[in-house]
Design a protein around this motif. Structure first.
Motif, PDB file in Angstrom:
ATOM      1  N   LEU A   1     -18.769  19.572   5.878  1.00 53.14           N
ATOM      2  CA  LEU A   1     -19.974  20.175   6.452  1.00 53.14           C
ATOM      3  C   LEU A   1     -21.201  19.784   5.623  1.00 53.14           C
ATOM      4  CD1 LEU A   1     -21.334  21.996   8.499  1.00 53.14           C
ATOM      5  CD2 LEU A   1     -20.749  23.972   7.067  1.00 53.14           C
ATOM      6  N   ALA A   2     -21.059  19.800   4.312  1.00 52.49           N
ATOM      7  CA  ALA A   2     -22.172  19.409   3.449  1.00 52.49           C
ATOM      8  C   ALA A   2     -22.580  17.963   3.703  1.00 52.49           C
ATOM      9  CB  ALA A   2     -21.799  19.603   1.984  1.00 52.49           C
ATOM     10  N   ALA A   3     -21.601  17.113   3.960  1.00 59.35           N
ATOM     11  CA  ALA A   3     -21.888  15.703   4.213  1.00 59.35           C
ATOM     12  C   ALA A   3     -22.642  15.510   5.524  1.00 59.35           C
ATOM     13  CB  ALA A   3     -20.589  14.908   4.228  1.00 59.35           C
ATOM     14  N   VAL A   4     -22.245  16.239   6.552  1.00 50.04           N
ATOM     15  CA  VAL A   4     -22.927  16.136   7.852  1.00 50.04           C
ATOM     16  C   VAL A   4     -24.363  16.631   7.731  1.00 50.04           C
ATOM     17  CG1 VAL A   4     -22.953  16.964  10.236  1.00 50.04           C
ATOM     18  CG2 VAL A   4     -20.796  16.310   9.185  1.00 50.04           C
ATOM     19  N   VAL A   5     -24.554  17.732   7.005  1.00 54.31           N
ATOM     20  CA  VAL A   5     -25.901  18.269   6.810  1.00 54.31           C
ATOM     21  C   VAL A   5     -26.750  17.289   6.003  1.00 54.31           C
ATOM     22  CG1 VAL A   5     -27.230  20.090   5.662  1.00 54.31           C
ATOM     23  CG2 VAL A   5     -25.234  20.681   7.057  1.00 54.31           C
ATOM     24  N   ALA A   6     -26.190  16.754   4.932  1.00 58.23           N
ATOM     25  CA  ALA A   6     -26.942  15.803   4.103  1.00 58.23           C
ATOM     26  C   ALA A   6     -27.336  14.564   4.896  1.00 58.23           C
ATOM     27  CB  ALA A   6     -26.115  15.409   2.878  1.00 58.23           C
ATOM     28  N   ALA A   7     -26.462  14.143   5.800  1.00 60.50           N
ATOM     29  CA  ALA A   7     -26.746  12.943   6.601  1.00 60.50           C
ATOM     30  C   ALA A   7     -28.019  13.107   7.423  1.00 60.50           C
ATOM     31  CB  ALA A   7     -25.564  12.640   7.521  1.00 60.50           C
ATOM     32  N   ASP A   8     -28.330  14.332   7.810  1.00 63.11           N
ATOM     33  CA  ASP A   8     -29.532  14.580   8.610  1.00 63.11           C
ATOM     34  C   ASP A   8     -30.810  14.267   7.852  1.00 63.11           C
ATOM     35  OD1 ASP A   8     -28.716  15.268  11.111  1.00 63.11           O
ATOM     36  OD2 ASP A   8     -29.564  17.275  11.083  1.00 63.11           O
ATOM     37  N   PHE A   9     -30.733  14.230   6.518  1.00 66.08           N
ATOM     38  CA  PHE A   9     -31.937  14.026   5.722  1.00 66.08           C
ATOM     39  C   PHE A   9     -31.931  12.694   4.985  1.00 66.08           C
ATOM     40  CE2 PHE A   9     -31.095  18.566   6.144  1.00 66.08           C
ATOM     41  CZ  PHE A   9     -32.240  18.936   6.842  1.00 66.08           C
ATOM     42  N   ASP A  10     -31.036  11.817   5.391  1.00 72.34           N
ATOM     43  CA  ASP A  10     -31.007  10.470   4.843  1.00 72.34           C
ATOM     44  C   ASP A  10     -32.148   9.657   5.449  1.00 72.34           C
ATOM     45  OD1 ASP A  10     -30.092   7.494   4.849  1.00 72.34           O
ATOM     46  OD2 ASP A  10     -28.752   8.461   3.419  1.00 72.34           O
ATOM     47  N   ARG A  11     -32.780   8.838   4.633  1.00 69.75           N
ATOM     48  CA  ARG A  11     -33.928   8.061   5.099  1.00 69.75           C
ATOM     49  C   ARG A  11     -33.596   7.167   6.293  1.00 69.75           C
ATOM     50  NH1 ARG A  11     -38.546   7.147   2.439  1.00 69.75           N
ATOM     51  NH2 ARG A  11     -37.619   7.869   0.478  1.00 69.75           N
ATOM     52  N   ALA A  12     -32.325   6.767   6.412  1.00 69.66           N
ATOM     53  CA  ALA A  12     -31.939   5.866   7.506  1.00 69.66           C
ATOM     54  C   ALA A  12     -32.218   6.469   8.878  1.00 69.66           C
ATOM     55  CB  ALA A  12     -30.457   5.511   7.384  1.00 69.66           C
ATOM     56  N   VAL A  13     -32.095   7.790   8.998  1.00 68.90           N
ATOM     57  CA  VAL A  13     -32.346   8.446  10.287  1.00 68.90           C
ATOM     58  C   VAL A  13     -33.485   9.446  10.220  1.00 68.90           C
ATOM     59  CG1 VAL A  13     -29.973   8.158  11.102  1.00 68.90           C
ATOM     60  CG2 VAL A  13     -30.593  10.230   9.835  1.00 68.90           C
ATOM     61  N   CYS A  14     -33.875   9.835   9.021  1.00 65.35           N
ATOM     62  CA  CYS A  14     -34.887  10.886   8.854  1.00 65.35           C
ATOM     63  C   CYS A  14     -36.144  10.312   8.213  1.00 65.35           C
ATOM     64  CB  CYS A  14     -34.314  12.024   8.001  1.00 65.35           C
ATOM     65  SG  CYS A  14     -35.414  13.456   7.842  1.00 65.35           S
ATOM     66  N   SER A  15     -36.931   9.633   9.017  1.00 64.50           N
ATOM     67  CA  SER A  15     -38.232   9.129   8.584  1.00 64.50           C
ATOM     68  C   SER A  15     -39.270   9.680   9.547  1.00 64.50           C
ATOM     69  CB  SER A  15     -38.255   7.602   8.588  1.00 64.50           C
ATOM     70  OG  SER A  15     -38.071   7.102   9.903  1.00 64.50           O
ATOM     71  N   ARG A  16     -40.518   9.705   9.132  1.00 67.33           N
ATOM     72  CA  ARG A  16     -41.561  10.277   9.991  1.00 67.33           C
ATOM     73  C   ARG A  16     -41.621   9.557  11.343  1.00 67.33           C
ATOM     74  NH1 ARG A  16     -45.672  13.262   7.321  1.00 67.33           N
ATOM     75  NH2 ARG A  16     -44.561  14.802   6.065  1.00 67.33           N
ATOM     76  N   ARG A  17     -41.491   8.234  11.320  1.00 63.35           N
ATOM     77  CA  ARG A  17     -41.606   7.467  12.564  1.00 63.35           C
ATOM     78  C   ARG A  17     -40.456   7.778  13.513  1.00 63.35           C
ATOM     79  NH1 ARG A  17     -38.311   2.778  12.095  1.00 63.35           N
ATOM     80  NH2 ARG A  17     -39.439   1.621  13.698  1.00 63.35           N
ATOM     81  N   LYS A  18     -39.238   7.920  12.982  1.00 61.55           N
ATOM     82  CA  LYS A  18     -38.100   8.208  13.852  1.00 61.55           C
ATOM     83  C   LYS A  18     -38.129   9.656  14.329  1.00 61.55           C
ATOM     84  CE  LYS A  18     -35.037   4.530  12.343  1.00 61.55           C
ATOM     85  NZ  LYS A  18     -33.737   4.142  11.745  1.00 61.55           N
ATOM     86  N   LEU A  19     -38.546  10.562  13.473  1.00 61.03           N
ATOM     87  CA  LEU A  19     -38.658  11.954  13.907  1.00 61.03           C
ATOM     88  C   LEU A  19     -39.693  12.082  15.023  1.00 61.03           C
ATOM     89  CD1 LEU A  19     -38.550  13.907  10.519  1.00 61.03           C
ATOM     90  CD2 LEU A  19     -36.689  13.510  12.127  1.00 61.03           C
ATOM     91  N   ALA A  20     -40.800  11.377  14.880  1.00 61.99           N
ATOM     92  CA  ALA A  20     -41.834  11.427  15.915  1.00 61.99           C
ATOM     93  C   ALA A  20     -41.329  10.831  17.226  1.00 61.99           C
ATOM     94  CB  ALA A  20     -43.080  10.682  15.441  1.00 61.99           C
ATOM     95  N   ALA A  21     -40.548   9.761  17.134  1.00 68.94           N
ATOM     96  CA  ALA A  21     -39.981   9.159  18.346  1.00 68.94           C
ATOM     97  C   ALA A  21     -39.001  10.113  19.017  1.00 68.94           C
ATOM     98  CB  ALA A  21     -39.298   7.842  17.997  1.00 68.94           C
ATOM     99  N   TRP A  22     -38.162  10.776  18.214  1.00 69.22           N
ATOM    100  CA  TRP A  22     -37.241  11.762  18.781  1.00 69.22           C
ATOM    101  C   TRP A  22     -38.013  12.859  19.517  1.00 69.22           C
ATOM    102  CZ3 TRP A  22     -32.464  11.371  19.982  1.00 69.22           C
ATOM    103  CH2 TRP A  22     -31.554  10.651  19.200  1.00 69.22           C
TER     104      TRP A  22
END
Length: 227
Positions: A107-128
């Protein structure tokens, strides 16, 4: 018969640089380049203001190349959403696979993955967020993300159920998993909207604090983690 004098090579009309590069690159490479440019445009301009011309300019390619790979703006946007969805799913699944068998670590790994730069950048969050704003009126967008969202939610329920059994917690795993997913989505939104007061590291710490409150036998609170 007189022959027309050939123009020296140095005087031959030069082919536009964008066209020359467009032919040399593989189809998949070019598609990915256009998708990345679409993400940039969504982050900068929003959904309705993004155009095929913006994407072409952002990618440094001709508009003809954009039309060759994607016949319309809608097809380009669908391909972009599909790419982002597959990237996100592969990311959290990869983190889960590396975490081992312990449900708390998983569970900790799945949560941490949400804040990895690969998927959690301002540009990708804005696109989502741009796609989320359109999803209600566009069934195609809902269909693209629905099965992947279901797989993610089922995994969260399974992990919460395993922790409830191990720790003797008296809660409904489905409701706790839903709340956890909603918290993570909310933190993503704060990251996109926030200023200097929040960043990926602080957001991850907030998520870990939430886990410590819900699963006190498996996760330490901030003070204990620092100690």
């Amino acid at each position: 018969m007189l022959k027309t004098a050939e123009r020296p090579k140095s005087e031959q009309p030069k082919e536009p640089e964008a066209e020359r590069k467009g032919r040399k690159a593989s189809k998949e490479t070019r598609r990915l380049q256009l998708i990345e440019a679409t993400i940039d445009s969504l982050a900068k301009r929003g959904y309705s203001e993004t155009t095929m011309a913006d994407v072409a300019d952002g990618a440094g390619l001709s508009r003809g190349i954009v039309n060759f790979h994607f016949e319309s703006k809608e097809k380009l946007l669908v391909a972009t959403l599909q790419h982002m969805s597959e990237e996100y799913a592969a990311h959290w699944r990869g983190a889960l696979d590396k975490a081992g068998d312990d449900p708390a670590k998983r569970l900790a790994a799945v949560v941490a993955a949400d804040f990895d730069r690969a998927v959690c950048s301002r540009r990708k969050l804005a696109a989502w967020c741009a796609f989320w704003g359109e999803a209600k009126s566009r069934p195609t967008y809902q269909a693209l993300c629905g099965s992947r969202d279901l797989a993610y939610q089922n995994t969260m329920v399974e992990l919460c159920a395993a922790l409830a059994k191990d720790g003797g917690y008296a809660f409904d795993p489905e409701k706790v998993a839903l709340g956890l997913a909603a918290m993570l989505e909310g933190v993503w939104l704060r990251l996109m909207m926030g200023g200097e007061e929040i960043n990926r590291e602080k957001a991850h710490e907030a998520a870990l604090e939430h886990l410590a409150v819900v699963f006190p036998k498996h996760f330490a609170q901030a003070g204990a983690r620092r100690a």
